[in-house]
Design a protein around this motif. Sequence first.
Motif, PDB file in Angstrom:
ATOM      1  N   ILE A  38      81.374  33.130  71.364  1.00 54.32           N
ATOM      2  CA  ILE A  38      80.320  32.144  71.030  1.00 54.32           C
ATOM      3  C   ILE A  38      81.023  30.961  70.877  1.00 54.32           C
ATOM      4  N   ILE A  39      82.392  30.776  70.789  1.00 54.65           N
ATOM      5  CA  ILE A  39      82.937  29.486  70.402  1.00 54.65           C
ATOM      6  C   ILE A  39      82.856  28.365  71.506  1.00 54.65           C
ATOM      7  N   GLY A  40      82.389  28.524  72.625  1.00 58.83           N
ATOM      8  CA  GLY A  40      82.322  27.841  73.709  1.00 58.83           C
ATOM      9  C   GLY A  40      81.152  26.895  73.612  1.00 58.83           C
ATOM     10  N   ASP A  41      80.150  27.324  72.535  1.00 63.03           N
ATOM     11  CA  ASP A  41      78.856  26.568  72.169  1.00 63.03           C
ATOM     12  C   ASP A  41      79.253  25.581  71.178  1.00 63.03           C
ATOM     13  N   TYR A  42      80.408  25.540  70.578  1.00 65.99           N
ATOM     14  CA  TYR A  42      80.675  24.493  69.248  1.00 65.99           C
ATOM     15  C   TYR A  42      81.912  23.449  69.357  1.00 65.99           C
ATOM     16  N   ASP A  43      81.121  22.378  68.715  1.00 72.39           N
ATOM     17  CA  ASP A  43      82.036  20.954  68.755  1.00 72.39           C
ATOM     18  C   ASP A  43      83.183  21.123  67.796  1.00 72.39           C
ATOM     19  N   ALA A  44      82.909  22.257  66.756  1.00 71.65           N
ATOM     20  CA  ALA A  44      83.790  21.981  65.577  1.00 71.65           C
ATOM     21  C   ALA A  44      83.819  23.397  65.064  1.00 71.65           C
ATOM     22  N   LEU A  45      85.178  23.605  64.439  1.00 68.53           N
ATOM     23  CA  LEU A  45      85.343  25.195  63.852  1.00 68.53           C
ATOM     24  C   LEU A  45      85.858  24.930  62.627  1.00 68.53           C
ATOM     25  N   MET A  46      85.086  25.545  61.584  1.00 68.83           N
ATOM     26  CA  MET A  46      85.525  25.159  60.175  1.00 68.83           C
ATOM     27  C   MET A  46      86.224  26.479  59.543  1.00 68.83           C
ATOM     28  N   ILE A  47      87.397  26.606  59.209  1.00 64.70           N
ATOM     29  CA  ILE A  47      87.564  27.990  58.782  1.00 64.70           C
ATOM     30  C   ILE A  47      88.582  27.872  57.517  1.00 64.70           C
ATOM     31  N   ARG A  48      88.881  29.067  56.660  1.00 58.14           N
ATOM     32  CA  ARG A  48      89.937  29.195  55.669  1.00 58.14           C
ATOM     33  C   ARG A  48      91.088  30.111  56.251  1.00 58.14           C
ATOM     34  N   SER A  49      91.560  31.039  55.544  1.00 56.62           N
ATOM     35  CA  SER A  49      92.908  31.687  55.891  1.00 56.62           C
ATOM     36  C   SER A  49      92.487  33.150  56.721  1.00 56.62           C
ATOM     37  N   GLY A  50      91.201  33.073  56.745  1.00 57.14           N
ATOM     38  CA  GLY A  50      90.425  34.375  57.044  1.00 57.14           C
ATOM     39  C   GLY A  50      90.335  34.541  58.647  1.00 57.14           C
ATOM     40  N   THR A  51      90.265  33.392  59.227  1.00 54.92           N
ATOM     41  CA  THR A  51      90.065  33.584  60.736  1.00 54.92           C
ATOM     42  C   THR A  51      91.233  32.883  61.265  1.00 54.92           C
ATOM     43  N   ARG A  52      91.885  33.850  62.393  1.00 57.61           N
ATOM     44  CA  ARG A  52      92.969  33.583  63.110  1.00 57.61           C
ATOM     45  C   ARG A  52      92.578  32.823  64.330  1.00 57.61           C
ATOM     46  N   VAL A  53      93.032  31.568  64.479  1.00 59.76           N
ATOM     47  CA  VAL A  53      92.486  30.827  65.549  1.00 59.76           C
ATOM     48  C   VAL A  53      93.585  30.683  66.784  1.00 59.76           C
ATOM     49  N   THR A  54      93.444  31.791  67.464  1.00 58.34           N
ATOM     50  CA  THR A  54      94.632  32.128  68.549  1.00 58.34           C
ATOM     51  C   THR A  54      94.399  31.154  69.652  1.00 58.34           C
ATOM     52  N   GLN A  55      95.212  31.130  70.889  1.00 63.99           N
ATOM     53  CA  GLN A  55      95.238  30.163  71.742  1.00 63.99           C
ATOM     54  C   GLN A  55      94.204  30.723  72.724  1.00 63.99           C
ATOM     55  N   GLU A  56      93.835  32.259  72.697  1.00 64.34           N
ATOM     56  CA  GLU A  56      92.603  32.713  73.499  1.00 64.34           C
ATOM     57  C   GLU A  56      91.411  31.931  73.011  1.00 64.34           C
ATOM     58  N   ILE A  57      91.162  31.880  71.712  1.00 62.48           N
ATOM     59  CA  ILE A  57      89.976  31.116  71.062  1.00 62.48           C
ATOM     60  C   ILE A  57      89.840  29.736  71.369  1.00 62.48           C
ATOM     61  N   ILE A  58      91.113  29.065  71.188  1.00 61.74           N
ATOM     62  CA  ILE A  58      91.258  27.691  71.584  1.00 61.74           C
ATOM     63  C   ILE A  58      90.730  27.539  73.138  1.00 61.74           C
ATOM     64  N   ASP A  59      91.386  28.272  73.965  1.00 60.32           N
ATOM     65  CA  ASP A  59      91.005  28.133  75.240  1.00 60.32           C
ATOM     66  C   ASP A  59      89.622  28.419  75.713  1.00 60.32           C
ATOM     67  N   ALA A  60      88.835  29.355  74.839  1.00 60.71           N
ATOM     68  CA  ALA A  60      87.377  29.633  75.045  1.00 60.71           C
ATOM     69  C   ALA A  60      86.484  28.409  74.240  1.00 60.71           C
ATOM     70  N   GLY A  61      87.411  27.707  73.727  1.00 62.96           N
ATOM     71  CA  GLY A  61      86.377  26.424  72.828  1.00 62.96           C
ATOM     72  C   GLY A  61      86.433  25.496  73.695  1.00 62.96           C
ATOM     73  N   THR A  62      85.600  25.495  74.543  1.00 63.66           N
ATOM     74  CA  THR A  62      85.873  24.363  75.835  1.00 63.66           C
ATOM     75  C   THR A  62      85.375  23.110  75.326  1.00 63.66           C
ATOM     76  N   GLN A  63      84.386  23.135  74.230  1.00 60.46           N
ATOM     77  CA  GLN A  63      83.666  21.849  73.718  1.00 60.46           C
ATOM     78  C   GLN A  63      84.249  21.438  72.339  1.00 60.46           C
ATOM     79  N   LEU A  64      85.421  22.127  72.077  1.00 61.28           N
ATOM     80  CA  LEU A  64      85.582  21.820  70.466  1.00 61.28           C
ATOM     81  C   LEU A  64      86.858  20.655  70.581  1.00 61.28           C
ATOM     82  N   LYS A  65      86.380  19.908  69.450  1.00 59.00           N
ATOM     83  CA  LYS A  65      86.975  18.679  69.192  1.00 59.00           C
ATOM     84  C   LYS A  65      87.787  18.666  67.916  1.00 59.00           C
ATOM     85  N   ILE A  66      87.581  19.539  67.103  1.00 54.44           N
ATOM     86  CA  ILE A  66      88.210  19.644  65.850  1.00 54.44           C
ATOM     87  C   ILE A  66      88.035  20.981  65.237  1.00 54.44           C
TER      88      ILE A  66
END
Length: 526
Positions: A38-66
């Motif tokens: 689902i991350i490809g739909d989002y411009d921003a991701l807000m997390i605490r320590s519970g979400t591991r934001v790996t390279q794979e997630i970052i690569d899938a986040g094609t719209q992510l700005k922050i």
Amino acid sequence: MSKVLVSDTIDQAGIDILSQVASVDVKTGLKPAELIEIIGDYDALMIRSGTRVTQEIIDAGTQLKIIGRAGVGVDNVDVPAATRRGIVVVNSPEGNTIAAAEHALAMMLALSRHIPDANASVKRGAWDRNSFVGAEVYKKTLGIVGLGKIGSHVAAVAKAMGMKLLAYDPFISTERAEQIGCQLVELDLLFQQADYITLHIPKTSETTHLINSVTLGKMKPTARIINCARGGIIEETALAAAIKAGKIGGAALDVFETEPLGESELRSLGKEVILTPHLGASTTEAQVNVAIDVAEQIRDVLLGLPARSAVNIPGLGPDVLEELKPYMQLAETLGNLVGQLAGGRVELLNVRLQGELATNKSQPLVIASLKGLLYQALRERVNYVNANIEAKERGIRVIETRDASARDYAGSLHLEATGTLGTHSVTGALLGDKEIHLTDVDGFPINVPPSKYMVFTLHRDMPGIIGKLGSLLGSFNVNIASMQVGRKIVRGDAVMALSIDDPLPDGILDEIVKVPGIRDAYTVTL
Ligand SMILES: NC(=O)c1ccc[n+]([C@@H]2O[C@H](COP(=O)([O-])OP(=O)(O)OC[C@H]3O[C@@H](n4cnc5c(N)ncnc54)[C@H](O)[C@@H]3O)[C@@H](O)[C@H]2O)c1
Ligand SMILES: O=C(O)[C@H](O)COP(=O)(O)O
């Protein structure tokens, strides 16, 4: 409207701020594969320590700005991968300092007085006063590893409790440590002398397994260790073995090598071990603080403004940012302009910070200049985060110089770009109500505010040339909004800067350089 995904529990205060500018989805407990989907739909991701934001997630986040971390530690985010993709990573460096420090202190006292086990025994119906005789912290030695924000607050409170304070932090001066009431010592001495050891350092390659069977062997048999910093700084199997063997007195841990903590020998140990499920930042106050701090930064970035606590934009702290903000746009504009004047492939950018800008604090202006320079090639893909990397990958060398003696303007910025087609330079300053002005082009003094579409000529200063150029542009229906000539000597070489209402139609530059006396012409879009 922008879309923000919140994938860990954050305070409603943060959601309210995000909702001002974006549609917000709160989806906690996602598995990595679900997040990737689902991350490809989002411009921003807000997390605490519970979400591991790996390279794979970052690569899938094609719209992510922050990516906003509502807390301090960003070790659950692949920051280099985000940086390469130009994604800003922000955190809240101070929002949970007090909460974490108080948790460490609470752990120290709870461990000393066996509070968790005594509490459990009373609740089981017992009244056992003999099994829980504790120790006082008064006049004991506390060894603080890491004298940053949390370590310093722990020191202040521990001092008030009458503890003697030793500290180890290779990046803190003796004077600073003494101000906080700590004696700065080598790590081995701290291990040997401390009755309590509390860790307040980041997890890095140097601090991973800093507490291991060898270092545990240096400690007093009564020493108690508190870790409210990061899992993995302590080698847990070695710690459990040392406690079992009576080599140290006990430990209170809030963070673990793997979270949630799975099968672990630590769970089977008695009152000498206290375990909490990463609660250091879990106070109402801290959660409001970090949620607001990070949500505001996400909101700002989505609105095109810089973030105040970006971890992957060098030198852009909140105080620096406030001071430099008006100059950042100047630097970007000049970078964009000089890149277009140089044309071709730029190989060298010389950035000269002048007047009041000639300080180390102005380093972000170099990045902003690079961002502007690369804009023509990369458009929205270049930002403050990846400008340095993109420049390096393109073989653009950057030289940064400072000239505090340049006093024509309070602060001015001079950029010189050398490329395959030659060298060009521009200078700019903020005038009046912080309006950007070009004050020099290729060494010729001018004073014009840059506009979206401009034409520059290098020509011989002689009668009739301005009229001829005006007529030529008129014949192509190009409307001139303003014009200024910069020259060093009368009837010598000169530069003309024209602001035009629309982009210069194709082919007209070739016509302009045919006008007798005009040697070169450039058009830029800013
Ligand atoms: N348990 C929690 O919920 C919780 C909450 C907040 C912060 N934390 C963690 O607490 C730790 C400290 O946070 P902070 O806000 O005080 O950070 P900080 O950056 O203010 O301080 C860290 C200090 O560690 C020092 N340091 C770095 N490497 C070191 C080394 N090898 N040896 C000794 N000192 C070293 C630095 O010089 C700095 O002074 C971080 O790991 C953070 O993630 C945990
Ligand atoms: O680094 C931090 O801020 C703490 O570890 C807090 O983590 P949390 O936000 O998951 O409670």
